[in-house]
Design a protein around this motif. Sequence first.
Motif, PDB file in Angstrom:
ATOM      1  N   LEU A   7       6.782  -2.156  -3.971  1.00 40.23           N
ATOM      2  CA  LEU A   7       5.739  -1.294  -4.523  1.00 40.23           C
ATOM      3  C   LEU A   7       4.881  -0.836  -3.351  1.00 40.23           C
ATOM      4  CD1 LEU A   7       4.254  -0.069  -6.936  1.00 40.23           C
ATOM      5  CD2 LEU A   7       2.988  -2.214  -7.155  1.00 40.23           C
ATOM      6  N   VAL A   8       4.922   0.458  -3.051  1.00 40.99           N
ATOM      7  CA  VAL A   8       4.248   1.000  -1.873  1.00 40.99           C
ATOM      8  C   VAL A   8       2.909   1.608  -2.283  1.00 40.99           C
ATOM      9  CG1 VAL A   8       4.420   2.621   0.050  1.00 40.99           C
ATOM     10  CG2 VAL A   8       6.481   1.488  -0.823  1.00 40.99           C
ATOM     11  N   ILE A   9       1.850   1.191  -1.603  1.00 36.86           N
ATOM     12  CA  ILE A   9       0.503   1.688  -1.868  1.00 36.86           C
ATOM     13  C   ILE A   9       0.031   2.446  -0.634  1.00 36.86           C
ATOM     14  CG2 ILE A   9      -1.855   1.079  -2.513  1.00 36.86           C
ATOM     15  CD1 ILE A   9      -0.766  -1.549  -3.614  1.00 36.86           C
ATOM     16  N   VAL A  10      -0.336   3.695  -0.812  1.00 33.48           N
ATOM     17  CA  VAL A  10      -0.773   4.530   0.303  1.00 33.48           C
ATOM     18  C   VAL A  10      -2.253   4.865   0.143  1.00 33.48           C
ATOM     19  CG1 VAL A  10       1.527   5.509   0.619  1.00 33.48           C
ATOM     20  CG2 VAL A  10      -0.093   6.645  -0.898  1.00 33.48           C
ATOM     21  N   PRO A  11      -2.933   5.245   1.220  1.00 34.41           N
ATOM     22  CA  PRO A  11      -4.350   5.623   1.123  1.00 34.41           C
ATOM     23  C   PRO A  11      -4.547   6.728   0.092  1.00 34.41           C
ATOM     24  CG  PRO A  11      -3.713   5.368   3.423  1.00 34.41           C
ATOM     25  CD  PRO A  11      -2.452   5.273   2.620  1.00 34.41           C
ATOM     26  N   GLY A  12      -5.585   6.583  -0.701  1.00 36.36           N
ATOM     27  CA  GLY A  12      -5.874   7.571  -1.734  1.00 36.36           C
ATOM     28  C   GLY A  12      -5.321   7.210  -3.094  1.00 36.36           C
ATOM     29  N   ALA A  13      -4.495   6.147  -3.173  1.00 37.90           N
ATOM     30  CA  ALA A  13      -3.952   5.729  -4.464  1.00 37.90           C
ATOM     31  C   ALA A  13      -5.076   5.226  -5.364  1.00 37.90           C
ATOM     32  CB  ALA A  13      -2.907   4.636  -4.270  1.00 37.90           C
ATOM     33  N   THR A  14      -5.012   5.572  -6.638  1.00 36.78           N
ATOM     34  CA  THR A  14      -6.023   5.171  -7.608  1.00 36.78           C
ATOM     35  C   THR A  14      -5.523   3.971  -8.402  1.00 36.78           C
ATOM     36  OG1 THR A  14      -5.164   6.581  -9.383  1.00 36.78           O
ATOM     37  CG2 THR A  14      -6.723   7.581  -7.813  1.00 36.78           C
ATOM     38  N   PRO A  15      -6.427   3.247  -9.093  1.00 33.09           N
ATOM     39  CA  PRO A  15      -5.974   2.156  -9.971  1.00 33.09           C
ATOM     40  C   PRO A  15      -4.952   2.622 -10.996  1.00 33.09           C
ATOM     41  CG  PRO A  15      -8.339   2.019  -9.640  1.00 33.09           C
ATOM     42  CD  PRO A  15      -7.896   3.308  -9.021  1.00 33.09           C
ATOM     43  N   ILE A  32       6.509 -11.917  -3.985  1.00 32.57           N
ATOM     44  CA  ILE A  32       6.846 -12.902  -2.953  1.00 32.57           C
ATOM     45  C   ILE A  32       6.066 -12.701  -1.648  1.00 32.57           C
ATOM     46  CG2 ILE A  32       9.118 -13.562  -3.826  1.00 32.57           C
ATOM     47  CD1 ILE A  32      10.388 -11.510  -1.999  1.00 32.57           C
ATOM     48  N   HIS A  33       5.866 -11.465  -1.194  1.00 26.53           N
ATOM     49  CA  HIS A  33       5.069 -11.271   0.015  1.00 26.53           C
ATOM     50  C   HIS A  33       4.733  -9.782   0.158  1.00 26.53           C
ATOM     51  CE1 HIS A  33       8.166  -9.360   2.622  1.00 26.53           C
ATOM     52  NE2 HIS A  33       9.014 -10.054   1.879  1.00 26.53           N
ATOM     53  N   PHE A  34       3.922  -9.467   1.185  1.00 27.47           N
ATOM     54  CA  PHE A  34       3.581  -8.069   1.450  1.00 27.47           C
ATOM     55  C   PHE A  34       3.540  -7.828   2.950  1.00 27.47           C
ATOM     56  CE2 PHE A  34      -0.511 -10.013   2.022  1.00 27.47           C
ATOM     57  CZ  PHE A  34      -1.172  -9.212   2.939  1.00 27.47           C
ATOM     58  N   TYR A  35       3.645  -6.565   3.317  1.00 28.84           N
ATOM     59  CA  TYR A  35       3.510  -6.165   4.705  1.00 28.84           C
ATOM     60  C   TYR A  35       2.986  -4.738   4.730  1.00 28.84           C
ATOM     61  CZ  TYR A  35       7.934  -3.651   3.964  1.00 28.84           C
ATOM     62  OH  TYR A  35       8.905  -2.828   3.493  1.00 28.84           O
ATOM     63  N   GLY A  36       2.610  -4.238   5.891  1.00 36.82           N
ATOM     64  CA  GLY A  36       2.127  -2.877   5.973  1.00 36.82           C
ATOM     65  C   GLY A  36       1.313  -2.622   7.222  1.00 36.82           C
ATOM     66  N   ASP A  37       0.725  -1.438   7.269  1.00 35.57           N
ATOM     67  CA  ASP A  37      -0.120  -1.044   8.381  1.00 35.57           C
ATOM     68  C   ASP A  37      -1.230  -0.160   7.833  1.00 35.57           C
ATOM     69  OD1 ASP A  37       1.087   1.435   7.873  1.00 35.57           O
ATOM     70  OD2 ASP A  37       2.584   1.126   9.441  1.00 35.57           O
ATOM     71  N   GLN A  38      -1.894   0.594   8.719  1.00 36.52           N
ATOM     72  CA  GLN A  38      -3.009   1.415   8.266  1.00 36.52           C
ATOM     73  C   GLN A  38      -2.574   2.575   7.381  1.00 36.52           C
ATOM     74  OE1 GLN A  38      -1.881   1.182  11.324  1.00 36.52           O
ATOM     75  NE2 GLN A  38      -2.180   3.041  12.579  1.00 36.52           N
ATOM     76  N   HIS A  39      -1.273   2.858   7.355  1.00 38.27           N
ATOM     77  CA  HIS A  39      -0.780   3.993   6.578  1.00 38.27           C
ATOM     78  C   HIS A  39      -0.275   3.605   5.192  1.00 38.27           C
ATOM     79  CE1 HIS A  39      -1.206   6.351  10.171  1.00 38.27           C
ATOM     80  NE2 HIS A  39      -0.379   5.566  10.838  1.00 38.27           N
ATOM     81  N   ARG A  40       0.084   2.356   5.006  1.00 35.07           N
ATOM     82  CA  ARG A  40       0.605   1.934   3.711  1.00 35.07           C
ATOM     83  C   ARG A  40       0.636   0.422   3.620  1.00 35.07           C
ATOM     84  NH1 ARG A  40       7.209   2.193   3.452  1.00 35.07           N
ATOM     85  NH2 ARG A  40       7.616   0.961   5.333  1.00 35.07           N
TER      86      ARG A  40
END
Length: 274
Positions: A7-15, A32-40
Amino acid sequence: MTGLYELVIVPGATPDDLITASADLPVGAVFIHFYGDQHRSVLVFRPRPARDAAPAPATAPAGGWLPALPGVPGSDGPSAGRMPVGRGVAAWWTVRAGRAVDGPHRDQLDALISVRTRPGSSAAYGWLSPDGSLAARPAPEDLAWERLVSRMRARVVEEDRTPLVPERDRVSTLAARVADALTAVGLPLYDPHSPEPCGGVTLTPTRTGELPGVALGWVTHPHMAHGVIFGGGEADRPVVTMMAERTAEVLASMGFTLNRPADELGPPLVIGGP
């Protein structure tokens, strides 16, 4: 990733975006886990292991099943408030101390009716285990409500026209509660962002003056406001005032505290919640 779901969450995503996307995950998926950076940000889920999966119920010739509930006479046969559920399908149940005492029910309303006759119980949605315990999960009705509330709150803007942030301060939190209450009642909130304006209640967080709160207003459809229909451009003024007052009366009946201006010219102001 084979066998996994992301499940990818990007800046600007709403609830609302998050709720909608998570509803597409397989039933019973486990985080189980998450990863990402400033973009997602990426949330990773795996399918529910076979040993944790909802038990496969015995099927009847018609393809449905009705489990026997311990201590509930006659719970192993159909009744007015129960429905057959297919293999591995979640349903509404009446539960007490985490264990089902009645069900499965056709819908949430039937579950709530059952609750009224069983003190100390509550309605819950999920899978029933062989021992009568319930593995709860979000109900479709609850997810739909959360999506609706998210959309309605997005229609409320701050005094500086920025989006409402409910956790910003007491006034913003109050504005969110008022929006939720009006949504539950069925009164429409005016959507300033819609390409097809239709009118409705306006909520304006107000922090100036002695009584910070949420000012109530009403916007009519542009056809009425511009005098295209119903008697010209002045016809909407008494309607706007009347609808704002009626909205204030509805909120007062729900336990909100209101203040009306002494000169009777300003809008009703919600200053407290139930």
